[in-house]
Design an enzyme around this catalytic site. Structure first.
Site, PDB file in Angstrom:
ATOM      1  N   GLY A 253       0.558  -0.931   0.156  1.00 61.09           N
ATOM      2  CA  GLY A 253      -0.160  -0.135  -0.087  1.00 61.09           C
ATOM      3  C   GLY A 253       0.685   1.161   0.068  1.00 61.09           C
ATOM      4  N   ALA A 254       1.832   1.239   1.025  1.00 57.16           N
ATOM      5  CA  ALA A 254       2.775   2.287   0.733  1.00 57.16           C
ATOM      6  C   ALA A 254       4.289   2.014   2.006  1.00 57.16           C
ATOM      7  CB  ALA A 254       2.274   3.048   1.649  1.00 57.16           C
ATOM      8  N   MET A 255       5.228   2.384   1.438  1.00 52.86           N
ATOM      9  CA  MET A 255       6.402   2.547   2.761  1.00 52.86           C
ATOM     10  C   MET A 255       6.967   4.030   2.903  1.00 52.86           C
ATOM     11  SD  MET A 255       8.651   0.428   3.519  1.00 52.86           S
ATOM     12  CE  MET A 255      10.247   0.399   3.893  1.00 52.86           C
ATOM     13  N   GLU A 256       7.345   3.139   4.506  1.00 51.52           N
ATOM     14  CA  GLU A 256       7.789   4.329   5.399  1.00 51.52           C
ATOM     15  C   GLU A 256       8.647   5.795   5.365  1.00 51.52           C
ATOM     16  OE1 GLU A 256       8.723   0.615   7.549  1.00 51.52           O
ATOM     17  OE2 GLU A 256       6.922   1.684   5.676  1.00 51.52           O
ATOM     18  N   ASN A 257       9.614   5.023   4.674  1.00 56.05           N
ATOM     19  CA  ASN A 257      10.858   5.466   3.734  1.00 56.05           C
ATOM     20  C   ASN A 257      10.583   7.342   4.169  1.00 56.05           C
ATOM     21  OD1 ASN A 257      11.050   3.338   2.108  1.00 56.05           O
ATOM     22  ND2 ASN A 257      10.262   4.241   0.406  1.00 56.05           N
TER      23      ASN A 257
ATOM     24  N   HIS B 298      -0.778   6.707   8.540  1.00 53.94           N
ATOM     25  CA  HIS B 298      -0.199   5.001   8.971  1.00 53.94           C
ATOM     26  C   HIS B 298       1.778   5.194   8.827  1.00 53.94           C
ATOM     27  CE1 HIS B 298       0.464   0.804   9.139  1.00 53.94           C
ATOM     28  NE2 HIS B 298       1.009   1.102   8.406  1.00 53.94           N
ATOM     29  N   GLU B 299       2.249   5.607   7.891  1.00 59.24           N
ATOM     30  CA  GLU B 299       2.724   6.145   7.390  1.00 59.24           C
ATOM     31  C   GLU B 299       3.924   6.983   8.003  1.00 59.24           C
ATOM     32  OE1 GLU B 299       3.981   3.466   5.360  1.00 59.24           O
ATOM     33  OE2 GLU B 299       2.330   2.606   5.193  1.00 59.24           O
TER      34      GLU B 299
ATOM     35  N   HIS C 192       5.166   6.091  11.110  1.00 57.10           N
ATOM     36  CA  HIS C 192       6.396   5.699  11.296  1.00 57.10           C
ATOM     37  C   HIS C 192       7.253   6.415  11.828  1.00 57.10           C
ATOM     38  CE1 HIS C 192       5.536   0.781  10.180  1.00 57.10           C
ATOM     39  NE2 HIS C 192       4.275   1.834   9.297  1.00 57.10           N
TER      40      HIS C 192
END
Length: 849
Positions: free
Chosen positions: A256-260, A290-291, A294
């Site tokens: 869905g997404a990535m918390e870079n 959400h991200e 993180h």
């Protein structure tokens, strides 16, 4: 390729301190590979041997402290560093690296709409090795300084502020200490919307062909981003720890997404080309929240090893929903969590592959096993456990413990033990015992309500005020966890405008389960309905007393609170899956109550389960015509209810599900020809492809019509729609072509693979696809071995013969689990799918099939 073990990571962390990566990437060298030059400054605490990871197309050169090493010593993805002396070192690695088509490493995508190319990284777990050489484990944090050479006219994005330093040359500001898997780069002719907030640059980015759609939603996306940022700064003492906040919506993204940190990447389906419901907008907002969570949970403080992935995901999941509720217009997010996410956790926790929220470190011995735990347990169950913890602990002490955790471990790593110690420092409660009971155990408790003998029945009317009457509640628990729950007490009411059997709340009270064994005695006549876990603050299956369940079946839509209705719909869902409620009864309840439902998340969640599971998998063949008719009639009711245009979101849901459930093509053909549903909506690309897919399933369209539609919508989404339609055509030739594409074309991207697999297996086409059921297992096993975990996961999820629900299919799949060539990612998906198949067979058997 060797996977990293926990023991190896611990040993390497004892040997090395890694200070800085200096990385130069040249993205202009061709369409298959790019150049990667890396210098790693590190210190060996003592003399010894270790290794560095890299997965090159070609390893050109490698040197240590200026002395060349032999590239031929590369063993798979590991280069040995032997005879290290204590003290500082510099390792240099020059390599050509492969671009990816599967969303792993450096993914390359060319937009069919305009021919523009976009690149982005997804380095999670162990894919940094596909982009540059690294000591690839989360507890060897370092500073990363990256220079990028890109094509002229491209923009480069990274974890820090990126500056153009020359023609096609970009320098990204060095990061603070972060883990290797969090490094991020995106490059291409991005369309960008930028602003500033709290003294930091904020930006949102997408490919150019999506620019009008991003611009239309830019204010909403940025408003949510700012609101969440401000709310997190009210909750957390530690300020946002990075120098910018970019959000890039990228193509063919696996998650869905990535918390870079500083550059969050999202799947670009969140840039809506077609009409969506407000619930879908809420989902996008939740992923943003959400991200961002993180940035603290995972990026500022990072797990030491992958057994503690819940310290990232459970917290981001909980914080995302809670913060969205507090800071934005989306104030009912926990309803969506209850009906859409919680079932994900319940399902995962009842499979053979279940695991604790916080598994024992020995249960996660390597990265391959860790990757399997990104599931409904680490997200939904973990978030549910945290919600219960807050209810038990109180939010003030919960946040105090979290802030102590951040203060003690910022820019470092931490374990479950560290976190529990920090929570315990903020409260007198026994958090260690709570963690043992909630985080170290598996399975779902079941809470059952038992009511004492009813007092003489009184006419329906206003809630009783006692009048000398009383009733008793006993809650029994099948399980081992303590629960702090709210009990809702409801009476029949005279007002029936809200739907069948309107109910009024008499009382809510809290109780602990298990209690002291004494029934809870409450004043008044026996209520019509007693709901355990009203408010959904714990994680447990709920079973009502018989009279209360009869009230639910008759009056569910008349319950005033959407979250209570979500708890009860989940109860019905669990009962169907446990063969305690006939599938037909669930459909009847949906037919009765959804026409009165006001919460879109509930409508969507119930319809999705009704269509995707109850009808397609749980209903015995002889009952299918009646089940499909019930579903179709329900969708027609919802369409009629929304003819005045006042509820476009509800109408869109109803139209989508009517399309998917249609057994005759005439209405769909009319809509497609006229470009609209009578009374709206107009057919946008999503609806047109949805209709064409259903017509393909029904054999009511052909390749010429698919090609015409693709010519009108030559986008990436259009290509996926065409692939789905072609695979869904009910002809031997179409199925053979789709199968060949899935299992022999290794250039197929992850998204085109998924679309083709989705089209191939269709309920009602079992005779046509039956011969492919035994072929699936050897073909999928070979494919996964060739193409790796991302395609393995897609094959197990989408290409599995889910509608071949018979003992033979189960036996064939069970035998396949013995194949020694199964990679872990595919094995896990097959174990889960076969357990779901076993459950479907049990439900059908209970229903008389």
């Amino acid at each position: 390729m060797s996977v990293l073990t926990r023991d190896e990571a611990q040993t390497r962390a004892q040997i090395l301190d890694v200070e800085r990566y200096t990385i130069a990437l040249d993205l202009t060298t061709g369409e298959e590979t790019f150049d990667s030059a890396t210098a790693i400054r590190f210190t060996a605490r003592a003399a010894g041997d270790t290794f560095v990871e890299v997965k090159p197309a070609t390893l050109r050169s490698i040197s240590l402290d200026g002395q060349p090493l032999d590239p031929a010593l590369l063993d798979g993805n590991r280069y040995p560093l032997t005879g290290l002396t204590a003290g500082p070192h510099e390792l240099r690695v020059d390599a050509a690296m492969h671009y990816s088509r599967t969303g792993e490493g450096m993914h390359r995508f060319t937009d069919p709409t305009d021919g523009e190319t976009y690149l982005y990284t997804q380095l999670f777990m162990e894919d940094v090795q596909r982009v540059f050489a690294a000591f690839d484990q989360p507890d060897l944090k370092s500073v990363f300084a990256i220079d990028v050479t890109a094509h002229e006219g491209w923009t480069v994005l990274g974890n820090g502020v990126a500056e153009r330093t020359g023609e096609g040359r970009w320098t990204i500001a060095p990061t603070p200490l972060i883990s290797t898997y969090l490094v991020a780069i995106a490059a291409g002719p991005w369309h960008s919307v930028t602003t500033e907030h709290a003294g930091l640059p904020f930006g949102i980015h997408c490919r150019r062909s999506l620019a009008p759609y991003l611009d239309a939603d830019a204010d909403e996306i940025l408003d949510i981003t700012r609101a969440c940022y401000d709310r997190y700064h009210e909750k957390f003492d530690e300020p946002y720890p990075f120098d910018s906040y970019d959000q890039a919506f990228v193509p063919e993204f696996n998650a869905g997404a990535m918390e870079n940190p500083g550059l969050v990447t999202f799947r670009d389906e969140f840039v809506y080309r077609s009409a969506v419901t407000d619930t879908e907008r809420q989902t996008r907002a939740m992923v943003i929240a959400h991200e961002m969570a993180h940035m603290w949970f995972g990026d500022l403080v990072t797990l030491t090893w992958w057994d503690d992935i819940w310290l990232n995901e459970s917290f981001a999941e909980y914080m995302g929903y809670q913060t969205l509720t507090e800071a934005t217009r989306f104030t009912d997010t926990w309803v969506d969590f209850g009906v859409a996410r919680k079932g994900w956790g319940y399902d995962a926790d009842q499979r053979p592959s279940t695991h604790p929220v916080a598994p024992d470190p020995d249960a996660v011995p390597d990265t391959a096993s860790a990757l399997l735990n990104f599931d409904g347990i680490s997200y939904a169950k973990g978030a549910s456990a945290l919600r219960q913890l807050v209810a038990w602990l109180g939010e003030k002490d919960f946040l105090a413990g979290i802030n102590a955790h951040f203060a003690r471990h910022k820019f470092g790593n931490a374990t479950l033990a560290d976190f529990i110690d920090n929570l315990a420092s903020a409260t007198d409660r026994d958090v260690h015992a709570w963690a043992g009971q909630w985080l170290r155990t598996t399975g779902i408790d079941t809470l059952t309500a038992e009511l004492g003998a009813p007092e003489p029945t009184e006419p329906a009317g206003p809630p009783a005020n006692g009048n000398g009457q009383s009733w008793a509640l006993t809650v029994t628990r099948d399980g081992s966890r303590p629960h702090r729950i709210t009990v809702g007490v409801y009476d029949h009411a005279l007002n029936t405008q809200a739907g069948p059997g309107h109910l009024a709340l008499r009382d809510r009270f809290e109780t602990d389960v298990p209690g002291d064994g004494t029934p809870v005695v409450r004043p008044g006549r026996r209520p019509a309905l007693v709901v355990l876990n009203d408010g959904d603050l714990t994680y447990a299956k709920i079973r009502l007393d018989t009279a209360s369940w009869d009230t639910v079946l008759a009056g569910l839509s008349g319950i005033p609170d959407a979250l209570t209705r979500a708890v009860l719909w989940n109860t019905a869902r669990d009962m169907v899956r446990d063969a305690e409620l006939p599938p037909a009864t669930y459909l009847t309840a949906a037919r009765t109550h959804l026409p009165y439902e006001t919460d879109l998340a509930l409508v969507q969640g119930v319809l999705s389960f009704a269509a995707g599971q109850v009808v397609d998998r749980y209903t015995v063949p002889e009952d299918l015509p009646a089940a499909r008719a019930t579903l179709t009639d329900l969708c027609r009711d919802l369409i009629r209810r929304t003819e005045d245009g006042s509820q476009p979101g509800l109408r869109l849901i109803a139209v989508r599900h009517f399309i998917d459930a249609a057994t005759q093509p005439d209405t769909l053909r009319t809509w497609l020809d006229e470009g609209t549903v009578h009374g709206g909506p107009e057919l946008d690309p999503e609806l047109r492809w949805r209709i064409l897919t259903r017509l393909a399933v029904l054999g009511a369209t052909d390749e010429a019509a698919i090609a015409t539609e693709l010519a009108a919508d030559p986008s990436a989404t259009g290509r996926e729609g065409a692939a789905r339609c072609r695979a869904a055509l009910p002809t031997p030739e179409a199925k053979a072509a789709a199968w060949d594409a899935l299992f022999t074309d290794d250039t197929l991207s992850n998204y085109l693979f998924t679309a083709t697999a989705q089209g191939f297996w269709q309920p009602g086409q079992e005779e046509l696809t039956g011969d492919y059921v035994p072929r699936f297992y050897p073909d999928a096993i070979a494919l996964a071995a060739r193409r790796g975990p991302a395609i393995a996961e897609a094959a197990g999820r989408y290409a599995f013969p889910a509608y071949a629900i018979d003992a033979g299919s189960l036996a064939t799949g069970t035998r396949a689990l013995e194949d020694p060539e199964l990679i872990p990612a595919l094995r896990r998906k097959l174990v889960d799918q076969l357990d779901d198949l076993r459950r479907a067979l049990a439900v059908r058997t209970s229903a008389g099939g």
